[in-house]
Design a protein around this motif. Structure first.
Motif, short mmCIF file in Angstrom:
data_model
loop_
_atom_site.label_atom_id
_atom_site.label_comp_id
_atom_site.label_asym_id
_atom_site.label_seq_id
_atom_site.Cartn_x
_atom_site.Cartn_y
_atom_site.Cartn_z
N LEU A 179 -8.39 5.01 14.99
CA LEU A 179 -9.49 5.43 14.12
C LEU A 179 -10.07 6.78 14.51
O LEU A 179 -10.38 7.61 13.64
N MET A 180 -10.25 7.03 15.82
CA MET A 180 -10.84 8.30 16.24
C MET A 180 -9.97 9.49 15.83
O MET A 180 -10.47 10.54 15.43
N LEU A 181 -8.66 9.30 15.91
CA LEU A 181 -7.75 10.36 15.46
C LEU A 181 -7.91 10.61 13.97
O LEU A 181 -7.90 11.77 13.52
N THR A 182 -8.05 9.53 13.20
CA THR A 182 -8.18 9.66 11.75
C THR A 182 -9.47 10.40 11.38
O THR A 182 -9.45 11.33 10.56
N ILE A 183 -10.58 9.98 11.97
CA ILE A 183 -11.86 10.63 11.67
C ILE A 183 -11.85 12.09 12.12
O ILE A 183 -12.28 12.98 11.39
N ASN A 184 -11.34 12.33 13.32
CA ASN A 184 -11.30 13.69 13.84
C ASN A 184 -10.45 14.59 12.95
O ASN A 184 -10.83 15.73 12.64
N GLU A 185 -9.30 14.10 12.50
CA GLU A 185 -8.43 14.91 11.64
C GLU A 185 -9.08 15.15 10.28
O GLU A 185 -8.92 16.23 9.69
N ALA A 186 -9.83 14.15 9.79
CA ALA A 186 -10.56 14.34 8.54
C ALA A 186 -11.60 15.45 8.68
O ALA A 186 -11.81 16.25 7.76
N ILE A 187 -12.25 15.51 9.85
CA ILE A 187 -13.23 16.57 10.10
C ILE A 187 -12.54 17.93 10.15
O ILE A 187 -13.06 18.94 9.63
N TRP A 188 -11.34 17.98 10.74
CA TRP A 188 -10.57 19.24 10.75
C TRP A 188 -10.28 19.71 9.32
O TRP A 188 -10.33 20.92 9.04
N THR A 189 -9.99 18.79 8.40
CA THR A 189 -9.69 19.21 7.03
C THR A 189 -10.92 19.82 6.35
O THR A 189 -10.79 20.72 5.52
N ILE A 247 -10.08 10.38 -1.48
CA ILE A 247 -8.63 10.18 -1.35
C ILE A 247 -8.34 8.86 -0.65
O ILE A 247 -7.47 8.08 -1.06
N PHE A 248 -9.09 8.58 0.41
CA PHE A 248 -8.86 7.33 1.14
C PHE A 248 -9.29 6.11 0.33
O PHE A 248 -8.65 5.06 0.38
N LYS A 249 -10.38 6.25 -0.43
CA LYS A 249 -10.88 5.11 -1.20
C LYS A 249 -10.07 4.89 -2.48
O LYS A 249 -9.71 3.76 -2.80
N GLU A 250 -9.79 5.96 -3.20
CA GLU A 250 -9.17 5.80 -4.51
C GLU A 250 -7.65 5.79 -4.46
O GLU A 250 -7.00 5.16 -5.31
N CYS A 251 -7.07 6.45 -3.46
CA CYS A 251 -5.62 6.46 -3.35
C CYS A 251 -5.09 5.33 -2.47
O CYS A 251 -4.05 4.75 -2.75
N PHE A 252 -5.85 5.02 -1.39
CA PHE A 252 -5.37 4.03 -0.44
C PHE A 252 -6.11 2.70 -0.53
O PHE A 252 -5.72 1.72 0.13
N GLY A 253 -7.19 2.65 -1.32
CA GLY A 253 -7.92 1.40 -1.48
C GLY A 253 -8.84 1.05 -0.33
O GLY A 253 -9.26 -0.10 -0.20
N HIS A 254 -9.18 2.03 0.53
CA HIS A 254 -10.11 1.77 1.61
C HIS A 254 -11.52 1.57 1.04
O HIS A 254 -11.89 2.20 0.05
N THR A 255 -12.32 0.73 1.69
CA THR A 255 -13.69 0.51 1.19
C THR A 255 -14.60 1.69 1.50
O THR A 255 -15.61 1.89 0.82
N SER A 256 -14.28 2.46 2.54
CA SER A 256 -15.03 3.68 2.83
C SER A 256 -14.08 4.71 3.42
O SER A 256 -13.06 4.36 4.01
N GLY A 257 -14.43 5.98 3.22
CA GLY A 257 -13.59 7.05 3.73
C GLY A 257 -13.85 7.32 5.20
O GLY A 257 -14.83 6.83 5.77
N PRO A 258 -13.02 8.14 5.86
CA PRO A 258 -13.18 8.38 7.30
C PRO A 258 -14.46 9.11 7.66
O PRO A 258 -15.03 8.86 8.73
N LEU A 259 -14.96 9.97 6.78
CA LEU A 259 -16.19 10.69 7.09
C LEU A 259 -17.41 9.80 6.88
O LEU A 259 -18.37 9.86 7.65
#
Length: 281
Positions: free
Chosen positions: A192-202, A216-228
């Protein structure tokens, strides 16, 4: 075991204490700051009321009764008659390392210490005590009362008796657990930390604004919340501390914290708890 000690009255400590009290446990909540304890009790009362709304009335309890089961104190000595302790202080070794030798002297030899951590080695913490077999990790997810499962961590010397004891407490809190072995970050935060950190880089690289990264994470992947959004919920300062532990532990540049993350934490923009992170609250 109906009396549980909880150390740290921050976001996670509040959630753990509330969940325990709602489940019928008596809680000794310890923090070094009286104002934090007063705020914690207010939060627990309000959160207990909201919890009934989120569960749509499936769980019924009196918020005043929940609060009556929680005793706040500034000194760890009050934990001397607790057989199970859950420690929730900030994710920094410099802070955690002073707590366990003190607990070791205060608590009965039979007491189990559960480390609520997302990155710090359980084996290393066990080495601070005379009871490494009675230390385990329990990584609670936020918000604690609404999450049904935790990540439990077995240190190098953690006994099966200790795991069974923790399983009983967790079952009493209405939770299941997934047991993993002790490596920094374990499973959840190593990924998870890698995912959030990379999202911050974007965001820093102006690939997309925070809202679109999360969409993108919520609507494309079906996550309930995005990494940020998740980072804001956890606390961006906690994200930074976790990345620092992972970087130090593995000496791998993939865990290098994004400069934008460091800048936001320095500016006090730590997410929901500060009122501003990648979003306003």
């Amino acid at each position: 075991m109906k009396k549980v000690g909880v150390i740290g009255a921050g976001v996670m400590g509040v959630g753990v204490a509330q969940n325990l009290a709602q489940s019928g446990f008596n809680v000794r909540l310890v923090d070094v700051n009286e104002d934090i304890l007063i705020h914690a009790k207010r939060e627990i009362y309000n959160n207990a009321r909201m919890h009934q709304f989120y569960t749509r009335g499936k769980e019924s309890f009196d918020p005043d009764e929940v609060l009556s089961r929680i005793e706040g104190d500034l000194h760890m000595d009050v934990l001397s008659d607790c057989d199970f302790i859950i420690e929730n202080v900030t994710e920094k070794w410099e802070v955690k390392k002073d707590i366990y030798p003190a607990l070791d002297k205060i608590c009965p030899e039979s007491a189990v210490f559960a480390v609520n951590t997302s990155c710090i080695s359980i084996t290393k913490i066990g080495g601070l005590t005379r009871r490494p077999d009675r230390i385990l990790g329990i990584h609670f997810m936020n918000p604690v009362p609404l999450k049904s499962t935790v990540e439990a961590i077995r240190g190098a010397y953690t006994s099966q008796e200790t795991i069974d004891c923790a399983a009983g407490i967790l079952a009493g809190m209405g939770k299941k657990y997934i047991l993993v072995n002790d490596m920094p970050g374990f499973v959840s935060n190593r990924v998870l930390m890698l995912t959030i950190n990379e999202a911050i880089w974007t965001v820093q690289d102006q690939v997309a604004p925070p809202e679109d990264v999360d969409r993108i994470f919520k609507e494309c992947f079906g996550h309930t919340s995005g990494p940020l959004e998740t980072g804001d919920l956890i606390g961006l300062d906690t994200i930074l501390y976790s990345l620092e532990v992972l970087y130090e532990s593995y000496q791998d540049p993939k865990f290098r914290a994004c400069p934008l993350l460091r800048q936001m934490v320095s500016a006090g923009k730590c997410g929901r708890k500060s009122g501003q992170g990648f979003y306003q609250y």
